[in-house]
Write a protein that holds these residues in place. Structure first.
Motif, short mmCIF file in Angstrom:
data_model
loop_
_atom_site.label_atom_id
_atom_site.label_comp_id
_atom_site.label_asym_id
_atom_site.label_seq_id
_atom_site.Cartn_x
_atom_site.Cartn_y
_atom_site.Cartn_z
N ASP A 1 6.09 15.86 5.98
CA ASP A 1 5.93 14.41 6.04
C ASP A 1 6.89 13.71 5.08
O ASP A 1 7.23 14.24 4.02
N VAL A 2 7.28 12.52 5.46
CA VAL A 2 8.01 11.62 4.56
C VAL A 2 6.98 10.60 4.10
O VAL A 2 6.26 10.02 4.90
N VAL A 3 6.88 10.42 2.79
CA VAL A 3 5.93 9.48 2.21
C VAL A 3 6.68 8.20 1.85
O VAL A 3 7.63 8.23 1.07
N LEU A 4 6.25 7.09 2.44
CA LEU A 4 6.83 5.79 2.15
C LEU A 4 5.73 4.91 1.58
O LEU A 4 4.60 4.92 2.08
N VAL A 5 6.04 4.16 0.54
CA VAL A 5 5.06 3.27 -0.08
C VAL A 5 5.67 1.87 -0.17
O VAL A 5 6.81 1.72 -0.63
N TYR A 6 4.90 0.89 0.26
CA TYR A 6 5.32 -0.50 0.23
C TYR A 6 4.30 -1.31 -0.56
O TYR A 6 3.10 -1.07 -0.45
N ARG A 7 4.78 -2.29 -1.32
CA ARG A 7 3.91 -3.19 -2.08
C ARG A 7 3.97 -4.56 -1.44
O ARG A 7 5.05 -5.05 -1.10
N GLN A 8 2.80 -5.17 -1.27
CA GLN A 8 2.78 -6.53 -0.73
C GLN A 8 3.21 -7.47 -1.85
O GLN A 8 2.52 -7.63 -2.85
N SER A 9 4.35 -8.10 -1.65
CA SER A 9 4.90 -8.97 -2.69
C SER A 9 4.59 -10.44 -2.44
O SER A 9 4.89 -11.27 -3.29
N GLY A 10 4.00 -10.74 -1.31
CA GLY A 10 3.67 -12.13 -1.00
C GLY A 10 3.24 -12.26 0.44
O GLY A 10 3.01 -11.26 1.13
N VAL A 11 3.17 -13.51 0.91
CA VAL A 11 2.78 -13.81 2.28
C VAL A 11 3.71 -14.90 2.79
O VAL A 11 4.02 -15.85 2.07
N SER A 12 4.16 -14.76 4.02
CA SER A 12 5.01 -15.77 4.65
C SER A 12 4.44 -16.08 6.04
O SER A 12 4.32 -15.17 6.87
N ASN A 13 4.09 -17.33 6.25
CA ASN A 13 3.50 -17.76 7.53
C ASN A 13 2.29 -16.90 7.92
O ASN A 13 2.13 -16.52 9.07
#
Length: 164
Positions: free
Chosen positions: A62-74
């Motif tokens: 598996d490739v592990v990818l991690v994303y952080r929610q930095s904000g909200v747009s629309n």
């Protein structure tokens, strides 16, 4: 002679038909998973060494990818891939992660002394931080041109339904 030629021709075709076998066992056994997505919300503080852990079963392929929610747009979340360094007036804030086959550990660090920060800083960067962990099979993306830093590209390439 004509009779022998016909028999010889039938024998050659018969031999070729029997010796050509497409029943070879070329089945490839793969341990790749189907794409998986897990959301985690956590608080970074001295009590947890400024880290948040999520238990997962991660295959070696598996490739592990991690994303952080930095904000909200629309009304839509904005996802930034980590590791990531934010250059703030208070100093550098790093979000990083590591993983084993059993979990993903997300860490906050950098040059900032968290104990000296204002409640606003803590609320914006350390409290209720939302992350999205995406596991994708390595074999599918090996020769692709998918941009792993772009969350939308990843979910489109791997046909992962997006969650709001």
């Amino acid at each position: 002679m004509k009779k022998y030629f016909t028999i010889m021709l039938l024998a050659i075709f018969g031999f070729a038909a029997v010796s050509c076998n497409d029943r070879t066992n070329n089945d490839v056994v793969t341990t790749d998973t189907y794409p998986k997505m897990t959301d985690i919300t956590g608080n970074f503080n001295a009590g947890n060494s400024y880290s948040v852990s999520q238990g997962l079963s991660i295959n070696s392929t598996d490739v592990v990818l991690v994303y952080r929610q930095s904000g909200v747009s629309n009304g839509n979340p904005i996802w930034q891939q980590i590791p990531r360094t934010l250059f703030l007036p208070e100093g550098e804030l790093d979000f990083d992660f590591d993983f084993t086959k059993n979990d993903v550990l997300i860490k906050a660090g950098g040059t900032i002394d968290f104990s000296l920060q204002t409640p606003t800083f803590i609320a914006n960067y350390l409290t209720n931080q939302r992350f999205r962990i995406v596991l994708v099979p390595a074999s599918q993306g090996k020769n692709s041109q998918v941009d792993f830093s772009n969350y939308q590209s990843v979910i489109k390439f791997y046909n992962i339904p997006d969650r709001k």
